[in-house]
Design a protein around this motif. Structure first.
Motif, PDB file in Angstrom:
ATOM      1  N   VAL A  80       0.845  -1.189   0.000  1.00 54.10           N
ATOM      2  CA  VAL A  80       0.000   0.000   0.000  1.00 54.10           C
ATOM      3  C   VAL A  80       0.879   1.236   0.000  1.00 54.10           C
ATOM      4  O   VAL A  80       1.898   1.287   0.698  1.00 54.10           O
ATOM      5  N   ARG A  81       0.495   2.235  -0.812  1.00 57.34           N
ATOM      6  CA  ARG A  81       1.160   3.537  -0.779  1.00 57.34           C
ATOM      7  C   ARG A  81       0.115   4.626  -0.875  1.00 57.34           C
ATOM      8  O   ARG A  81      -0.696   4.648  -1.812  1.00 57.34           O
ATOM      9  N   ASP A  82       0.103   5.510   0.117  1.00 58.74           N
ATOM     10  CA  ASP A  82      -0.835   6.631   0.090  1.00 58.74           C
ATOM     11  C   ASP A  82      -0.439   7.630  -0.984  1.00 58.74           C
ATOM     12  O   ASP A  82       0.754   7.821  -1.278  1.00 58.74           O
ATOM     13  N   THR A  83      -1.421   8.262  -1.576  1.00 65.91           N
ATOM     14  CA  THR A  83      -1.163   9.258  -2.610  1.00 65.91           C
ATOM     15  C   THR A  83      -2.274  10.313  -2.556  1.00 65.91           C
ATOM     16  O   THR A  83      -3.223  10.195  -1.783  1.00 65.91           O
ATOM     17  N   GLY A  84      -2.135  11.301  -3.371  1.00 64.08           N
ATOM     18  CA  GLY A  84      -3.148  12.354  -3.400  1.00 64.08           C
ATOM     19  C   GLY A  84      -2.768  13.454  -4.365  1.00 64.08           C
ATOM     20  O   GLY A  84      -1.623  13.543  -4.829  1.00 64.08           O
ATOM     21  N   THR A  85      -3.735  14.286  -4.680  1.00 67.21           N
ATOM     22  CA  THR A  85      -3.503  15.420  -5.564  1.00 67.21           C
ATOM     23  C   THR A  85      -4.573  16.460  -5.263  1.00 67.21           C
ATOM     24  O   THR A  85      -5.441  16.259  -4.410  1.00 67.21           O
ATOM     25  N   GLU A  86      -4.497  17.585  -5.948  1.00 67.02           N
ATOM     26  CA  GLU A  86      -5.490  18.639  -5.811  1.00 67.02           C
ATOM     27  C   GLU A  86      -5.981  19.049  -7.182  1.00 67.02           C
ATOM     28  O   GLU A  86      -5.258  18.912  -8.177  1.00 67.02           O
ATOM     29  N   PHE A  87      -7.201  19.539  -7.226  1.00 63.54           N
ATOM     30  CA  PHE A  87      -7.745  20.043  -8.482  1.00 63.54           C
ATOM     31  C   PHE A  87      -8.693  21.179  -8.160  1.00 63.54           C
ATOM     32  O   PHE A  87      -9.721  20.985  -7.491  1.00 63.54           O
ATOM     33  N   HIS A  88      -8.323  22.374  -8.609  1.00 65.63           N
ATOM     34  CA  HIS A  88      -9.135  23.579  -8.402  1.00 65.63           C
ATOM     35  C   HIS A  88      -9.508  23.761  -6.930  1.00 65.63           C
ATOM     36  O   HIS A  88     -10.646  24.073  -6.597  1.00 65.63           O
ATOM     37  N   GLY A  89      -8.509  23.536  -6.063  1.00 65.79           N
ATOM     38  CA  GLY A  89      -8.718  23.753  -4.641  1.00 65.79           C
ATOM     39  C   GLY A  89      -9.354  22.602  -3.903  1.00 65.79           C
ATOM     40  O   GLY A  89      -9.505  22.661  -2.679  1.00 65.79           O
ATOM     41  N   ARG A  90      -9.758  21.552  -4.607  1.00 68.60           N
ATOM     42  CA  ARG A  90     -10.373  20.383  -3.966  1.00 68.60           C
ATOM     43  C   ARG A  90      -9.330  19.279  -3.821  1.00 68.60           C
ATOM     44  O   ARG A  90      -8.529  19.033  -4.721  1.00 68.60           O
ATOM     45  N   THR A  91      -9.344  18.612  -2.682  1.00 68.19           N
ATOM     46  CA  THR A  91      -8.355  17.592  -2.375  1.00 68.19           C
ATOM     47  C   THR A  91      -8.856  16.217  -2.802  1.00 68.19           C
ATOM     48  O   THR A  91      -9.976  15.820  -2.473  1.00 68.19           O
ATOM     49  N   LEU A  92      -8.007  15.499  -3.542  1.00 66.83           N
ATOM     50  CA  LEU A  92      -8.277  14.122  -3.934  1.00 66.83           C
ATOM     51  C   LEU A  92      -7.271  13.228  -3.207  1.00 66.83           C
ATOM     52  O   LEU A  92      -6.060  13.498  -3.241  1.00 66.83           O
ATOM     53  N   THR A  93      -7.744  12.197  -2.546  1.00 63.87           N
ATOM     54  CA  THR A  93      -6.857  11.281  -1.838  1.00 63.87           C
ATOM     55  C   THR A  93      -7.109   9.862  -2.327  1.00 63.87           C
ATOM     56  O   THR A  93      -8.196   9.538  -2.822  1.00 63.87           O
ATOM     57  N   GLY A  94      -6.098   9.021  -2.172  1.00 65.43           N
ATOM     58  CA  GLY A  94      -6.242   7.647  -2.622  1.00 65.43           C
ATOM     59  C   GLY A  94      -5.055   6.805  -2.204  1.00 65.43           C
ATOM     60  O   GLY A  94      -4.198   7.226  -1.415  1.00 65.43           O
ATOM     61  N   ARG A  95      -5.009   5.582  -2.758  1.00 61.82           N
ATOM     62  CA  ARG A  95      -3.928   4.654  -2.434  1.00 61.82           C
ATOM     63  C   ARG A  95      -3.590   3.815  -3.658  1.00 61.82           C
ATOM     64  O   ARG A  95      -4.464   3.429  -4.430  1.00 61.82           O
ATOM     65  N   PHE A  96      -2.268   3.544  -3.809  1.00 63.07           N
ATOM     66  CA  PHE A  96      -1.804   2.540  -4.767  1.00 63.07           C
ATOM     67  C   PHE A  96      -1.802   1.192  -4.049  1.00 63.07           C
ATOM     68  O   PHE A  96      -1.381   1.086  -2.889  1.00 63.07           O
ATOM     69  N   LEU A  97      -2.249   0.144  -4.759  1.00 63.19           N
ATOM     70  CA  LEU A  97      -2.338  -1.196  -4.177  1.00 63.19           C
ATOM     71  C   LEU A  97      -1.670  -2.209  -5.093  1.00 63.19           C
ATOM     72  O   LEU A  97      -1.723  -2.091  -6.319  1.00 63.19           O
ATOM     73  N   LYS A  98      -1.041  -3.224  -4.463  1.00 66.38           N
ATOM     74  CA  LYS A  98      -0.477  -4.347  -5.222  1.00 66.38           C
ATOM     75  C   LYS A  98      -0.566  -5.595  -4.346  1.00 66.38           C
ATOM     76  O   LYS A  98      -0.043  -5.619  -3.232  1.00 66.38           O
TER      77      LYS A  98
END
Length: 781
Positions: A80-98
């Motif tokens: 598992v690896r946590d990740t995330g990004t932003e778009f127009h001030g909104r936060t997107l979060t997620g995870r890479f899985l294998k």
């Protein structure tokens, strides 16, 4: 008891069978009570909502072993690896899985681990990606194929932007860690100061609601009095007619309970589609606590009966009418001072909050009871203040005289109409003083310089090609004006540990001359040059010099302290390496150690390096930051992109501030609605009087100005009382948390907002006033 039951039942029959006028009065009461009940049920649902959100967050958090050691790979473990990004001030979060095997553990909301190149997204993120206007976001995730949506069990809220991506390769070098299950609580306990703030917020938001419910059950007093006099004429006793009046109020309160419950059920459906300051929830989360529901169901009807009985104590209901016109006894002041004084005393006696003792140091009961008594005491003081002030007013224009005389006769009605806004403003002033006193503790100056760069990009792995590609790709990205890129690694002095048992270690930073000039004061620089960077600390400089010795070798390979048996990889620091003074980078920190240009050292020799870049954007280019995030995603999905901020706000503090904004907005909307309903009720009661004044030739403009003055005078007195009471409560609360008052003028915008709201409500009441001034209002049946 039988007499009570009989009289209350008769009052309910009068309210239900009183014709058009009776139903109008009952509906006004039901609307007022219903609004308050809906808000109370919403407040009672907040604990369950927060708990359900937290439970889902905990359920999807990767679990780690108690000893901190990762589990061995088997058929059920996953990376598992946590990740995330932003778009127009909104936060997107997620995870890479294998997955390591064929039967991996699954996070909640997934029925299988996505294969490499596949992505499972939340419904809100799916809709965002499907929006044709979000081409930049779609481009960022364009390399992944959507194969499904995350179930409700895996999301904190329906509007959360969350995703899972199948990745291969995925290793510890990418920042991944192996887990054998999900479900771990990583949340931090609430800071004691913030706990005290939350308690005060609840009291401030809910006290005006309780006051409004008490006001709503007293609608329609004048018409009710004439009906009660008729009952006395046919032989009912004074006590009996008071109980009948209580029964009428009880019927309106019961209808208000039903209306409030229906309104709550309708409004809770909106929490899943309306995003208030980044807070949403599933409607199923909005379930009021049973105990609090029972309290509301019992307290509202009981308060309706008690308020009616208390309000009729000083009223003489006789067969020929209701005696209200005589000289009224002046309101007593002493007990009105006792209530807020008792609240302040409770707060002072509860002592100061010690942050080191945790939440156990917060006396929740004392804060809730003390602050509630202080605010309720202000609402009790307001009728006395209005009566004392208007009793001394004489003369003036006709509208002024009409308003003053009305207030002199019925100052209690006017006071009740503005008591909610008085309590709300007083509580808001106290809250603002607490927020201001805690501001520096929960809003830290980061030292970052957003004028030199707006974004920082970093990677867990570091090599020359990656660093150069980051610099080249970002420099060619739309809206980018400057890029600073480095590769960093820790290096050690060969030869073992020193006398203190520590291996001398420092940091090696590799970058172009343009980059190194951003990190240190350089007189000259060419590719192949090296430097020893010092900061302002002599002790730290001496520690750097034990490793960075010009003409001597350093180990750029694995650290022998953590990699026993590893062979050193030696590189010699040139003998003519000068010493330079470090300069703060855009992130606000200084790098010391060895600085080298790419021509001086082979980056492939480094062990466990990392790559970082700072990117400066053109403010005139729209979506420049989004273009940089897309460029980072093309380079590597494991690059992290963060914004530089001059001030870092504590997440718990920010969350409470958002909650306060939502609660304050809803409460102020309720107060505005309650004032409007109260004004409509008062105008309806005076319909015949207004029509009579019009028939006698009184100008309509005079009556309109009279209405404005009738509202303005109590509001001005109420806001003055709110300022004094709010400042006093704020001083006591800041003393409790061991802080000093930093903002004595916080009441100015708050009182301005309160006055503006009252003015808007008063203006909305002018059209009904105009209709009620028609001469046909004198007609009767």
């Amino acid at each position: 008891m039988s007499a009570w039951t009989r009289d209350l039942a008769m009052g309910i029959r009068f309210a239900a069978g009183g014709g058009r006028e009776g139903w109008i009065r009952t509906i006004l009461t039901a609307v007022g009570v219903g609004l308050g009940v809906a808000l109370l049920l919403g407040a009672a649902s907040v604990p369950n909502m927060l708990q359900n959100r937290d439970d889902r967050s905990v359920a999807r958090t990767p679990a780690t072993a108690m000893d901190g050691k990762p589990p061995k790979a088997d058929d059920t473990t996953i990376l598992v690896r946590d990740t995330g990004t932003e778009f127009h001030g909104r936060t997107l979060t997620g995870r890479f899985l294998k997955a390591d095997g064929d039967h991996p553990v699954l996070p909640p909301g997934l029925d299988k681990i996505p294969a490499p190149g596949e992505m499972v997204v939340s419904p809100a993120l799916r809709d965002l990606l499907d929006d044709p206007s979000n081409t930049l976001l779609k481009e960022r995730f364009g390399k992944y194929r959507q194969t499904g949506t995350i179930g409700e069990a895996g999301l904190m809220s329906p509007l959360e932007l969350y995703y899972y991506v199948g990745a291969d390769p995925l290793t510890s070098a990418h920042g991944a860690h192996r887990v054998s299950g999900f479900g771990q609580d990583d949340s931090l306990p609430l800071d004691p100061f913030l706990m005290a703030l939350v308690v005060l917020i609840c009291v401030v938001l809910l006290t005006p609601v309780a006051i409004f419910i008490g006001t709503a059950v007293r609608f329609g007093g004048d018409r009710r009095d004439r009906r009660l006099a008729a009952l006395r004429l046919v032989g009912a006793s004074a006590r009996s007619v008071r109980r009948i009046a209580a029964g009428e109020a009880l019927f309106g309160a019961l209808l208000g309970l039903v209306a409030g419950a229906v309104l709550f059920l309708l409004l809770r459906e909106l929490v899943g589609v309306v995003d208030l300051t980044n807070v949403s929830a599933y409607p199923s989360d909005m379930v009021p606590a049973p105990g609090l529901v029972a309290l509301v169901v019992v307290a509202v009807p009981v308060s309706a009966v008690l308020v009616t009985l208390i309000s009729l104590r000083s009223v003489a209901i006789e067969p020929l009418g209701v005696v209200r016109g005589g000289k009224q006894r002046k309101r007593r002041l002493w007990w009105r001072l006792v209530v807020p004084a008792a609240g302040i005393a409770i707060l002072l006696l509860s002592g100061r909050i010690d942050a080191d003792m945790g939440n156990d140091a917060v006396n929740v009961t004392a804060i809730a009871v003390g602050s509630a008594l202080a605010l309720i005491g202000l609402s009790a003081l307001l009728p006395w203040l209005v009566e004392a002030a208007v009793g001394r007013l004489r003369g003036g224009p006709v509208p002024w005289q009409l308003a003053v005389r009305r207030l002199q006769l019925t100052s209690g009605t006017a006071s009740r109409a503005v008591s909610g806004i008085t309590v709300a403003v007083a509580g808001a002033v106290a809250l603002q003083m607490m927020f201001a006193s805690m501001h520096d503790e929960f809003n830290q100056i980061t030292g970052q310089d957003p004028t030199r760069a707006q974004l920082t990009v970093h990677s867990m792995t570091g090599d020359g090609p990656l660093a150069q590609r980051m610099i080249d790709d970002f420099a060619g990205t739309e809206g980018v004006t400057k890029v600073i890129g480095t590769v960093q690694a820790y290096v050690t002095r060969p030869g073992g540990k020193n006398a203190d048992g520590m291996t001398p270690t420092t940091e090696l930073t590799i970058g172009t001359c343009a980059t190194l000039r951003e990190l240190a004061e350089l007189r000259s620089c060419e590719d192949g040059d090296t430097f020893v960077s010092h900061t302002g600390s002599r002790e730290q400089n001496d520690w750097v010099d034990t490793t960075a010795r010009p003409g001597k070798p350093v180990n750029v390979g694995p650290d022998p302290d953590f990699n026993k048996g590893a062979k050193p990889v030696l590189w010699t620091l040139p003998k003519d390496t000068p010493t330079v003074q470090a300069r703060r980078n855009p992130s606000g920190t200084k790098f010391d150690g060895i600085f080298a240009t790419p021509g001086a050292v082979d980056i492939k020799m480094l062990d466990d390096a990392s790559t970082s870049s700072w990117v400066k954007l053109d403010p005139n280019t729209p979506d420049a930051d989004e273009h940089v995030r897309n460029a980072a995603a093309r380079i590597s999905p494991f690059l992290g992109v963060d914004s530089l901020k001059a001030v870092d706000r504590d997440k718990q503090y920010a969350s409470i501030a958002r909650g306060l904004q939502i609660g304050a907005s809803v409460t102020m909307a309720l107060i505005a609605a309650s004032m409007l309903v109260s004004l409509m009720e008062q105008l309806r009661e005076r319909k015949r009087l207004l029509a009579a004044l019009t028939a006698f030739g009184t100008r309509r403009s005079s009556m309109a100005w009279s209405l404005l003055w009738q509202t303005a005078i109590p509001v001005a007195l109420g806001l003055a009382l709110a300022i004094a009471g709010g400042l006093g409560l704020g001083v006591v609360m800041t003393r409790m948390i061991g802080k000093s008052v930093t903002d004595w003028w916080s009441f100015i915008p708050l009182t301005g907002a309160g006055a503006a709201m009252v003015a808007a409500v008063t203006l909305l009441s002018l059209p009904p006033l105009r209709r009620m001034m028609r001469p046909d209002g004198l007609r009767t049946e």
